[in-house]
Design a protein around this motif. Structure first.
Motif, PDB file in Angstrom:
ATOM      1  N   ARG A  39     -69.769  -1.826  57.444  1.00 17.87           N
ATOM      2  CA  ARG A  39     -70.011  -2.525  58.715  1.00 17.87           C
ATOM      3  C   ARG A  39     -70.823  -3.796  58.484  1.00 17.87           C
ATOM      4  O   ARG A  39     -70.588  -4.818  59.134  1.00 17.87           O
ATOM      5  CB  ARG A  39     -70.750  -1.609  59.699  1.00 17.87           C
ATOM      6  CG  ARG A  39     -69.829  -0.653  60.442  1.00 17.87           C
ATOM      7  CD  ARG A  39     -70.581   0.060  61.540  1.00 17.87           C
ATOM      8  NE  ARG A  39     -71.529   1.030  61.007  1.00 17.87           N
ATOM      9  CZ  ARG A  39     -72.632   1.421  61.616  1.00 17.87           C
ATOM     10  NH1 ARG A  39     -72.973   0.893  62.764  1.00 17.87           N
ATOM     11  NH2 ARG A  39     -73.416   2.338  61.080  1.00 17.87           N
ATOM     12  N   LEU A  40     -71.763  -3.732  57.559  1.00 20.63           N
ATOM     13  CA  LEU A  40     -72.535  -4.917  57.230  1.00 20.63           C
ATOM     14  C   LEU A  40     -71.651  -6.007  56.621  1.00 20.63           C
ATOM     15  O   LEU A  40     -71.844  -7.203  56.894  1.00 20.63           O
ATOM     16  CB  LEU A  40     -73.659  -4.567  56.254  1.00 20.63           C
ATOM     17  CG  LEU A  40     -74.905  -3.917  56.845  1.00 20.63           C
ATOM     18  CD1 LEU A  40     -75.884  -3.558  55.738  1.00 20.63           C
ATOM     19  CD2 LEU A  40     -75.583  -4.833  57.863  1.00 20.63           C
ATOM     20  N   PHE A  44     -71.181  -9.794  57.757  1.00 17.78           N
ATOM     21  CA  PHE A  44     -71.276 -10.994  56.923  1.00 17.78           C
ATOM     22  C   PHE A  44     -70.148 -11.954  57.281  1.00 17.78           C
ATOM     23  O   PHE A  44     -70.356 -13.172  57.363  1.00 17.78           O
ATOM     24  CB  PHE A  44     -71.176 -10.621  55.438  1.00 17.78           C
ATOM     25  CG  PHE A  44     -72.489 -10.357  54.765  1.00 17.78           C
ATOM     26  CD1 PHE A  44     -73.318 -11.401  54.393  1.00 17.78           C
ATOM     27  CD2 PHE A  44     -72.898  -9.064  54.494  1.00 17.78           C
ATOM     28  CE1 PHE A  44     -74.523 -11.161  53.757  1.00 17.78           C
ATOM     29  CE2 PHE A  44     -74.097  -8.803  53.863  1.00 17.78           C
ATOM     30  CZ  PHE A  44     -74.922  -9.851  53.484  1.00 17.78           C
ATOM     31  N   GLY A  45     -68.957 -11.414  57.469  1.00 12.02           N
ATOM     32  CA  GLY A  45     -67.835 -12.260  57.851  1.00 12.02           C
ATOM     33  C   GLY A  45     -68.005 -12.873  59.231  1.00 12.02           C
ATOM     34  O   GLY A  45     -67.701 -14.050  59.441  1.00 12.02           O
ATOM     35  N   ARG A  46     -68.494 -12.089  60.171  1.00 12.27           N
ATOM     36  CA  ARG A  46     -68.610 -12.562  61.556  1.00 12.27           C
ATOM     37  C   ARG A  46     -69.684 -13.622  61.732  1.00 12.27           C
ATOM     38  O   ARG A  46     -69.523 -14.538  62.543  1.00 12.27           O
ATOM     39  CB  ARG A  46     -68.919 -11.380  62.476  1.00 12.27           C
ATOM     40  CG  ARG A  46     -67.810 -10.354  62.591  1.00 12.27           C
ATOM     41  CD  ARG A  46     -68.255  -9.169  63.417  1.00 12.27           C
ATOM     42  NE  ARG A  46     -68.597  -9.561  64.783  1.00 12.27           N
ATOM     43  CZ  ARG A  46     -69.412  -8.866  65.572  1.00 12.27           C
ATOM     44  NH1 ARG A  46     -70.000  -7.771  65.130  1.00 12.27           N
ATOM     45  NH2 ARG A  46     -69.643  -9.276  66.798  1.00 12.27           N
ATOM     46  N   GLY A  64     -59.944   0.652  54.473  1.00  8.82           N
ATOM     47  CA  GLY A  64     -59.649   1.233  55.782  1.00  8.82           C
ATOM     48  C   GLY A  64     -59.902   0.210  56.869  1.00  8.82           C
ATOM     49  O   GLY A  64     -59.648  -0.985  56.692  1.00  8.82           O
ATOM     50  N   GLN A  65     -60.468   0.664  57.995  1.00 10.36           N
ATOM     51  CA  GLN A  65     -60.635  -0.196  59.160  1.00 10.36           C
ATOM     52  C   GLN A  65     -61.473  -1.444  58.887  1.00 10.36           C
ATOM     53  O   GLN A  65     -61.107  -2.533  59.350  1.00 10.36           O
ATOM     54  CB  GLN A  65     -61.243   0.606  60.318  1.00 10.36           C
ATOM     55  CG  GLN A  65     -61.261  -0.144  61.648  1.00 10.36           C
ATOM     56  CD  GLN A  65     -59.866  -0.493  62.138  1.00 10.36           C
ATOM     57  OE1 GLN A  65     -59.002   0.378  62.195  1.00 10.36           O
ATOM     58  NE2 GLN A  65     -59.638  -1.749  62.484  1.00 10.36           N
ATOM     59  N   PRO A  66     -62.594  -1.356  58.163  1.00  4.99           N
ATOM     60  CA  PRO A  66     -63.348  -2.589  57.904  1.00  4.99           C
ATOM     61  C   PRO A  66     -62.527  -3.660  57.190  1.00  4.99           C
ATOM     62  O   PRO A  66     -62.656  -4.855  57.493  1.00  4.99           O
ATOM     63  CB  PRO A  66     -64.516  -2.103  57.039  1.00  4.99           C
ATOM     64  CG  PRO A  66     -64.699  -0.680  57.437  1.00  4.99           C
ATOM     65  CD  PRO A  66     -63.312  -0.168  57.674  1.00  4.99           C
ATOM     66  N   ALA A  67     -61.689  -3.248  56.245  1.00  4.45           N
ATOM     67  CA  ALA A  67     -60.817  -4.217  55.571  1.00  4.45           C
ATOM     68  C   ALA A  67     -59.847  -4.844  56.552  1.00  4.45           C
ATOM     69  O   ALA A  67     -59.595  -6.059  56.521  1.00  4.45           O
ATOM     70  CB  ALA A  67     -60.053  -3.526  54.433  1.00  4.45           C
ATOM     71  N   ASP A  69     -60.350  -5.190  59.764  1.00  8.90           N
ATOM     72  CA  ASP A  69     -61.127  -6.071  60.640  1.00  8.90           C
ATOM     73  C   ASP A  69     -61.378  -7.422  59.970  1.00  8.90           C
ATOM     74  O   ASP A  69     -61.265  -8.478  60.611  1.00  8.90           O
ATOM     75  CB  ASP A  69     -62.464  -5.415  61.001  1.00  8.90           C
ATOM     76  CG  ASP A  69     -62.305  -4.197  61.897  1.00  8.90           C
ATOM     77  OD1 ASP A  69     -61.234  -4.045  62.512  1.00  8.90           O
ATOM     78  OD2 ASP A  69     -63.257  -3.398  61.977  1.00  8.90           O
ATOM     79  N   LEU A  70     -61.726  -7.395  58.698  1.00 11.87           N
ATOM     80  CA  LEU A  70     -61.976  -8.637  57.971  1.00 11.87           C
ATOM     81  C   LEU A  70     -60.699  -9.459  57.842  1.00 11.87           C
ATOM     82  O   LEU A  70     -60.709 -10.682  58.024  1.00 11.87           O
ATOM     83  CB  LEU A  70     -62.543  -8.327  56.587  1.00 11.87           C
ATOM     84  CG  LEU A  70     -63.995  -7.843  56.547  1.00 11.87           C
ATOM     85  CD1 LEU A  70     -64.326  -7.256  55.190  1.00 11.87           C
ATOM     86  CD2 LEU A  70     -64.948  -8.993  56.884  1.00 11.87           C
TER      87      LEU A  70
END
Length: 379
Positions: A39-40, A44-46, A64-67, A69-70
């Protein structure tokens, strides 16, 4: 936008040099699946400074989901496919990826990625390497200590997410202690709006249901608390390897009707607003994002005195601290919190202010960016 892969081919876009007006930073983690560290990385991306930095993300293992989202936000994401891909092949591919990408900074997360990505970065001719340790120190086994020390000799800076973590890292590798520092984790305050505690004897806990979270201690404490306050209830958010055992334990302790096992949820901010306070029974923590999220919403905290928790929770002001693995002590802290229900709004205000002042994710990202600039300039 690149296509997220599940094996180990080197992507074309990730390795294509971009504008050198911005520093190119490659984050390397073990996975990009659901978790606090991941999540961190999404944050960093946001919240990075897009005028000065260009980010890419590499996962040594599963995604998974974080990838997703990025990638949806326009970032290049790659996985090397470990453990299916051999360590030697993954190291070679990571070196090629970092070299062809002409990265200025490689930012690794935790010990295993630190070891492999630091070797690959040096092999690729990259001299600025930052490592963040997200838990308490580099790990407990001899192999983790060995990898940590080797990688530290080649890295520029090591960051602990709490003062406790930094101190432990320094004790694990005194030779590199002077290049270690602390940057506290942060959360997105816009996502966790302040609402304050609900005026009822309901607690909430959010975490993986895994051994280090020690929910068995919390369940035993609950049995004692319910004798004092029969209306007490717990909302337990999360899933993991311990779930079946915990559900069975709750039945054996005759407290199953007082607990809602909610599983993994995406509506955590809304769920936090349904509780009077937050409770945690962890045996180890770096800087717990779930504690920060609960405080941002305005929940008093009852948690264990481990890792970075005492750096987050001010005893008597924003919550209560109890020794780990002591059901009676945790139960006593919960009972005190229930007895002090009229003070919850005051604790809620203090909790929110503390997160705003010290644990804002925008400030966290800015501190890392300052570190990048300092380290690159020194090279």
């Amino acid at each position: 936008m690149s296509t997220l892969v599940t094996e180990s081919p080197i992507p074309t876009k990730l390795t294509r040099p971009q504008s050198k007006q911005r520093l190119r930073v490659c984050h390397v983690s073990m996975t990009l699946r659901t978790g606090g560290l991941e999540r961190l990385l999404v944050d960093f991306g946001r919240f990075h400074n897009r005028d000065q930095y260009e980010l890419s993300f590499v996962s040594l293992g599963p995604v998974g989901q974080p990838a997703e989202d990025l990638q949806a936000a326009g970032f290049d994401v790659e996985t090397l496919g470990m453990p299916k891909t051999s360590k030697g092949a993954a190291l070679q591919k990571l070196k090629t990826l970092l070299r062809d990408g002409q990265f200025d900074v490689v930012h690794t997360h935790n010990t295993y990625p630190h070891f492999y990505a630091t070797l690959a970065a040096r092999w690729a001719g990259i001299s600025t390497i930052i490592n963040t340790q997200h838990g308490r120190g580099c790990g407990s086994g001899w192999k983790s200590h060995w990898q940590f020390r080797i990688a530290n000799r080649l890295a520029t800076r090591v960051v602990g997410v709490s003062a406790d973590a930094t101190k432990l890292c320094q004790s694990q590798n005194p030779a590199s202690a002077s290049r270690m520092q602390t940057i506290w984790n942060g959360i997105d305050l816009e996502r966790f709006k302040f609402t304050g505690p609900r005026n009822e004897p309901t607690a909430i806990s959010v975490a993986r249901l895994s051994p280090e979270k020690d929910y068995a201690t919390l369940l035993h404490a609950m049995q004692l608390v319910i004798q004092h306050e029969p209306r007490f209830r717990l909302l337990l958010v999360g899933d993991g390897s311990e779930r079946a055992r915990l559900e069975q334990l709750a039945t054996e302790l005759d407290i199953r009707q007082h607990i809602e096992f909610l599983g993994e949820r995406k509506d955590v901010p809304d769920l936090l607003r349904k509780a009077g306070f937050f409770v945690s029974s962890s045996k180890t923590e770096g800087i717990s994002l779930t504690l920060l999220e609960a405080m941002a919403v305005g929940l008093p905290i009852v948690t264990t005195r481990v890792g970075g928790n005492p750096e987050i929770v001010v005893e008597g002001e924003t919550g209560k601290l109890a020794p780990a693995q002591k059901p009676e002590a945790l139960a006593a802290a919960i009972r005190e919190m229930l007895d002090e229900q009229p003070l919850w709004p005051t604790m809620a205000d203090a909790a929110r202010k503390r997160v705003e002042q010290h644990f804002n994710v925008r400030n966290m990202v800015s501190q890392y960016e300052d570190l990048y600039q300092t380290c690159v300039a020194s090279k």
